[in-house]
Design a protein around this motif. Structure first.
Motif, PDB file in Angstrom:
ATOM      1  N   SER A 260      40.068  44.969  63.998  1.00 47.61           N
ATOM      2  CA  SER A 260      40.295  43.694  63.319  1.00 47.61           C
ATOM      3  C   SER A 260      40.401  43.927  61.822  1.00 47.61           C
ATOM      4  O   SER A 260      39.889  44.928  61.293  1.00 47.61           O
ATOM      5  CB  SER A 260      39.150  42.722  63.611  1.00 47.61           C
ATOM      6  OG  SER A 260      37.933  43.237  63.094  1.00 47.61           O
ATOM      7  N   ILE A 261      41.048  42.996  61.144  1.00 49.46           N
ATOM      8  CA  ILE A 261      41.120  43.038  59.685  1.00 49.46           C
ATOM      9  C   ILE A 261      41.323  41.607  59.192  1.00 49.46           C
ATOM     10  O   ILE A 261      41.950  40.793  59.879  1.00 49.46           O
ATOM     11  CB  ILE A 261      42.248  43.982  59.192  1.00 49.46           C
ATOM     12  CG1 ILE A 261      42.136  44.233  57.675  1.00 49.46           C
ATOM     13  CG2 ILE A 261      43.620  43.460  59.566  1.00 49.46           C
ATOM     14  CD1 ILE A 261      40.929  45.039  57.279  1.00 49.46           C
ATOM     15  N   TRP A 262      40.771  41.290  58.041  1.00 47.43           N
ATOM     16  CA  TRP A 262      40.842  39.949  57.473  1.00 47.43           C
ATOM     17  C   TRP A 262      41.440  39.992  56.070  1.00 47.43           C
ATOM     18  O   TRP A 262      41.317  41.003  55.353  1.00 47.43           O
ATOM     19  CB  TRP A 262      39.456  39.325  57.338  1.00 47.43           C
ATOM     20  CG  TRP A 262      38.748  38.982  58.608  1.00 47.43           C
ATOM     21  CD1 TRP A 262      38.468  39.828  59.651  1.00 47.43           C
ATOM     22  CD2 TRP A 262      38.185  37.704  58.945  1.00 47.43           C
ATOM     23  NE1 TRP A 262      37.766  39.151  60.626  1.00 47.43           N
ATOM     24  CE2 TRP A 262      37.575  37.849  60.219  1.00 47.43           C
ATOM     25  CE3 TRP A 262      38.122  36.472  58.312  1.00 47.43           C
ATOM     26  CZ2 TRP A 262      36.916  36.809  60.862  1.00 47.43           C
ATOM     27  CZ3 TRP A 262      37.466  35.421  58.941  1.00 47.43           C
ATOM     28  CH2 TRP A 262      36.880  35.585  60.207  1.00 47.43           C
ATOM     29  N   GLU A 263      42.023  38.863  55.655  1.00 45.85           N
ATOM     30  CA  GLU A 263      42.331  38.676  54.242  1.00 45.85           C
ATOM     31  C   GLU A 263      41.032  38.786  53.440  1.00 45.85           C
ATOM     32  O   GLU A 263      39.967  38.388  53.909  1.00 45.85           O
ATOM     33  CB  GLU A 263      42.911  37.279  53.991  1.00 45.85           C
ATOM     34  CG  GLU A 263      44.257  37.018  54.597  1.00 45.85           C
ATOM     35  CD  GLU A 263      44.740  35.607  54.268  1.00 45.85           C
ATOM     36  OE1 GLU A 263      44.029  34.879  53.533  1.00 45.85           O
ATOM     37  OE2 GLU A 263      45.808  35.226  54.746  1.00 45.85           O
ATOM     38  N   THR A 264      41.125  39.281  52.227  1.00 44.94           N
ATOM     39  CA  THR A 264      39.963  39.280  51.341  1.00 44.94           C
ATOM     40  C   THR A 264      40.226  38.353  50.156  1.00 44.94           C
ATOM     41  O   THR A 264      41.372  38.080  49.817  1.00 44.94           O
ATOM     42  CB  THR A 264      39.636  40.694  50.844  1.00 44.94           C
ATOM     43  OG1 THR A 264      40.743  41.208  50.100  1.00 44.94           O
ATOM     44  CG2 THR A 264      39.347  41.624  52.016  1.00 44.94           C
ATOM     45  N   ASP A 265      39.153  37.881  49.538  1.00 44.66           N
ATOM     46  CA  ASP A 265      39.283  36.899  48.464  1.00 44.66           C
ATOM     47  C   ASP A 265      38.085  37.012  47.529  1.00 44.66           C
ATOM     48  O   ASP A 265      37.328  37.991  47.579  1.00 44.66           O
ATOM     49  CB  ASP A 265      39.403  35.484  49.046  1.00 44.66           C
ATOM     50  CG  ASP A 265      38.230  35.116  49.967  1.00 44.66           C
ATOM     51  OD1 ASP A 265      37.198  35.828  49.949  1.00 44.66           O
ATOM     52  OD2 ASP A 265      38.344  34.122  50.721  1.00 44.66           O
ATOM     53  N   GLU A 266      37.914  36.001  46.674  1.00 44.28           N
ATOM     54  CA  GLU A 266      36.839  36.032  45.683  1.00 44.28           C
ATOM     55  C   GLU A 266      35.459  36.094  46.339  1.00 44.28           C
ATOM     56  O   GLU A 266      34.520  36.673  45.787  1.00 44.28           O
ATOM     57  CB  GLU A 266      36.933  34.810  44.773  1.00 44.28           C
ATOM     58  CG  GLU A 266      38.069  34.883  43.759  1.00 44.28           C
ATOM     59  CD  GLU A 266      37.905  36.061  42.796  1.00 44.28           C
ATOM     60  OE1 GLU A 266      36.788  36.247  42.261  1.00 44.28           O
ATOM     61  OE2 GLU A 266      38.890  36.794  42.593  1.00 44.28           O
ATOM     62  N   LYS A 267      35.312  35.494  47.517  1.00 46.46           N
ATOM     63  CA  LYS A 267      34.015  35.543  48.192  1.00 46.46           C
ATOM     64  C   LYS A 267      33.689  36.974  48.634  1.00 46.46           C
ATOM     65  O   LYS A 267      32.532  37.404  48.560  1.00 46.46           O
ATOM     66  CB  LYS A 267      34.003  34.597  49.386  1.00 46.46           C
ATOM     67  CG  LYS A 267      33.986  33.122  48.999  1.00 46.46           C
ATOM     68  CD  LYS A 267      33.883  32.222  50.233  1.00 46.46           C
ATOM     69  CE  LYS A 267      33.819  30.752  49.823  1.00 46.46           C
ATOM     70  NZ  LYS A 267      33.734  29.851  50.997  1.00 46.46           N
TER      71      LYS A 267
END
Length: 764
Positions: A260-267
């Protein structure tokens, strides 16, 4: 709530979904782009990470090397022993060894702690990282210390998933980790990539387990994401805390996806900053135009508090549904259990849990990599503060996933709130998830924020008449049930103000206790071997022709690794291959070990040069029948390998532990026969232990106690022949077709040599 599109999907700028292939070109054009299928395939986050780690110069046939590996105290001894036997001198990449499965050191005498001492000495000798018992569960430590956006981690635990932190992680059998220690590659065809598009915002009281269970419900039985990558995107992600995302992500294992892989962001950036690793953050997003092999759209606002009833994480209902109609739903479970357990000694009694229209639960557990996160425990405390679990039979145990999380929960008063309400707080330990801690009494109903609720797990011993009913639920609804005296209650049924509690990571806890020897191998250190740590026995190479006996024939839709080699109390013997093998299939077929040993006697006699057709009556009959087959009148029994096999429709769901295969091999198995294999990791385990993973289309073609003659198997493997004519040795031999499926060149070499250990001894 959840919508599946089972065809190629184009996603533009990570948000615009184009689900009709005929519209791809026009949609791209309207966004001032040009659609090219090959280039669009490169637009996924998955492609970039796999390309970075691939060493084959061929993106269709990947040969991957990982940034680090990780194992726990059920698996690391075998992995290290395999690598040592193959010539390893030092760890060529960071290797984290945690102690979170066999950390109850009193079980089995001294042998668990002996394993821990072996691991520490290995870390010193070969340059590894050693995390002492009760300090952290395997995945908590890796999230806190080892992840990095764009990296890849390989772990020996099936729930090795760090996608929400931008790290592609895979759970595999120990053989694959041993390959990395030997600087070999992990070989796989480029996987399909499925977009998991999250939109909306979860309602109050809905936790990560609720989201995860509903996704599992939709994709498990149809194999929609089997051996594929789940790539999480969509504007719904911004409404989820990082720990909430981790809680969903770790459960992707139960879908049978590959990674699995997710978008990353400021959090996510903040997560790395809090953990003192801001340099490990980078933004991950799909490209402007990205082609996926399908999509699962999840409207988070439509998810309700849910429960995965016995005996699988995909057996999901909303809690509201169960409370409205418990008799009908529980009757289904009881009826299905009759086929699952096939024993008059086992009685699954769900109906007794219904009293005066309420459903009563005996036990609640919040634990491990899925439940024991900081956010989950804080939410549970918000619900329970000032309340009581009562002093009747209902009990609640809470296991924070790591000591840094635990000390923060102590410092901010959360632990006090939970303890004052009647919860028992325990150290980091994976035991409740697999049956080595808080095991329920016979026919108790346990609700758990943990990862699995398989029928032969959590302490159940069906062959001895003992079974518990375990259901999976989110920590929030478990807490709501706890303050209602054990009456099943959803978190959205109660009024509570959830706190926004800030987390502070105390790295000094690890600095004071974790031995970090990466890059500091010291060859002068002597390995510490306890009396229970034994080497792998010798395994024979495949012969040109083989005879296998079907010693177990399982017709269940799915056979889990917990049924192949039980978890729980058997864990103490993980470092003793021969002792552990005595438990093989003990909860599914108690006669398996004895029957396999009998067949293994034939092979041992053959290896000593004895004519087995003269030595053993049933082999005399088998070879007489082989001689009836055209071309085999002069077959030589001394040159014909003899082994056992099992038949199962779909074996290998669940844990990555290689012992599900190695124990069969130690008892003389030469093959498995199946309609399909539940996971890539189980099939990889078979291959690495020299067990031929045959496929057959019709289970009725073979039965228990059949002898099967497979002529020319060695040549077939060498010459890449996948369809093989074999013979069931009835009075008149009967033709069947077995197939091998897709094998890499290295996998063929491993099979020919009889095991990964044999292959490495010959080639390194």
């Amino acid at each position: 709530m959840i919508k599946i599109v089972n065809n190629p999907v184009l996603i533009i700028n990570g948000r615009t979904i184009v689900s009709q292939e005929n519209d791809f070109c026009e949609a791209a054009k309207s966004n001032n782009m040009t659609y090219d299928k090959n280039e669009a395939k490169k637009g996924t986050m998955t492609y970039g990470i796999l390309e970075k780690h691939n060493h084959s110069n061929n993106m269709e046939k990947l040969q991957l090397k990982f940034d680090s590996i990780t194992a726990h105290d059920i698996t690391y001894v075998g992995i290290t022993q395999t690598a040592i036997a193959s010539g390893m001198k030092k760890f060529p990449l960071p290797y984290v060894m945690t102690n979170c499965h066999n950390s109850l050191c009193a079980v089995g005498g001294t042998i668990n702690e002996d394993d821990h001492k072996f691991a520490l000495s290995s870390a010193k000798k070969f340059g590894g990282i050693y995390v002492p018992p009760n300090l952290a569960v395997i995945h908590s430590y890796n999230r806190e210390m080892m992840t990095k956006c764009g990296n890849m981690i390989l772990g020996s635990d099936s729930h090795t998933r760090y996608g929400a932190l931008g790290t592609m992680a895979i759970g595999e059998g120990g053989g694959e980790l041993a390959k990395q220690l030997l600087e070999q590659t992990y070989d796989i065809s480029y996987p399909e990539v499925i977009a998991i598009y999250l939109k909306g915002k979860p309602n109050k009281g809905v936790g990560p387990h609720d989201v995860a269970l509903n996704i599992i419900k939709e994709v498990y039985n149809n194999n929609f994401v089997k051996n594929k990558v789940m790539e999480f995107i969509g504007d719904g992600i911004e409404h989820l805390s990082v720990e909430y995302r981790n809680g969903i992500d770790v459960m992707t294992t139960e879908t049978t996806c590959w990674s699995s892989i997710w978008e990353t962001d400021e959090k996510v950036k903040n997560f790395y900053e809090v953990h003192g690793r801001e340099e490990d953050y980078s933004m991950l997003n799909p490209g402007a135009i990205a082609l996926y092999d399908g999509i699962v759209e999840v409207d988070l606002s439509q998810i309700k508090p849910s429960i995965a009833l016995p005996f699988h994480p995909s057996n999901v209902y909303t809690i509201e549904e169960v409370k409205k109609n418990p008799q009908e739903i529980f009757a289904k479970i009881e009826e299905a259990s009759k086929k699952t357990f096939e024993s008059n000694d086992v009685k699954v009694d769900m109906m007794s849990k219904i009293v005066d229209g309420n459903i009563y639960v005996d036990q609640g557990i919040i634990a491990g990599c899925s439940g024991g996160t900081f956010d989950n425990i804080v939410a549970a405390a918000d619900i329970m503060k000032g309340k009581s679990t009562g002093n009747d039979k209902f009990s609640l145990s809470v296991y924070p996933g790591s000591q840094p999380a635990y000390i923060e929960l102590v410092r901010n008063g959360v632990v006090a709130d939970l303890m004052e309400a009647g919860a028992v707080i325990k150290p980091a330990f994976c035991g409740p998830c697999f049956g080595a801690g808080d095991t329920p009494a016979n026919n108790e109903f346990s609700i758990r924020h943990a990862t699995r609720n398989f029928p032969n797990r959590d302490g159940s011993k069906p062959t001895e008449g003992q079974v518990s009913m375990v259901a999976l639920m989110d920590a929030r609804s478990i807490a709501a049930t706890a303050i209602n005296g054990g009456i099943l209650t959803a978190a959205d049924e109660i009024d509570v103000d959830y706190s926004e509690t800030e987390y502070h990571f105390d790295k000094s806890i690890y600095e004071k206790k974790v031995y970090n020897g990466w890059g500091k191998a010291d060859d002068s250190v002597e390995l510490v071997y306890g009396p229970n740590i034994k080497p792998w026995p010798k395994m024979p190479e495949v012969t040109e022709n083989i005879v296998v006996k079907v010693v177990t024939h399982i017709t269940d839709p799915v056979t889990t690794t917990d049924e192949l080699i039980p978890s729980g109390e058997t864990s103490s013997y993980r470092s003793n291959p021969i002792r552990l093998a005595e438990f093989t299939l003990s909860r599914k077929d108690p006669d398996y070990v004895a029957n396999s040993k009998k067949v293994h006697e034939y092979e041992l006699a053959r290896e000593q040069g004895k004519d087995t057709a003269k030595e053993f009556a049933e082999l005399k009959q088998a070879f007489e029948r082989i001689q009836k087959i055209e071309g085999f009148a002069m077959i030589n029994p001394v040159e014909t390998g003899i082994g056992s096999t099992i038949y199962a429709n779909k074996p290998g769901d669940g844990s990555a532990r290689e012992q599900a295969a190695s124990c069969q091999r130690i008892l003389g198995a030469w093959a498995n026969i199946a309609k399909e294999y539940a996971t890539k990791r189980y099939r990889s385990n078979l291959l690495n232990w020299g067990i031929i993973p045959f496929l057959i289309k019709d289970e009725n073609l073979i039965k228990k106690d059949d002898f099967i003659f497979v002529p020319g198997i060695k040549s077939a493997i060498e010459n890449k022949v996948n369809e093989i004519t074999a013979y069931v040795l009835d009075e008149e031999p009967r033709k069947i077709t077995l197939s091998l499926g897709a094998l890499t060149d290295k996998e063929r070499e491993i099979l020919l040599n009889g095991s990964l250990i044999n292959y490495n001894k010959k080639n390194l």
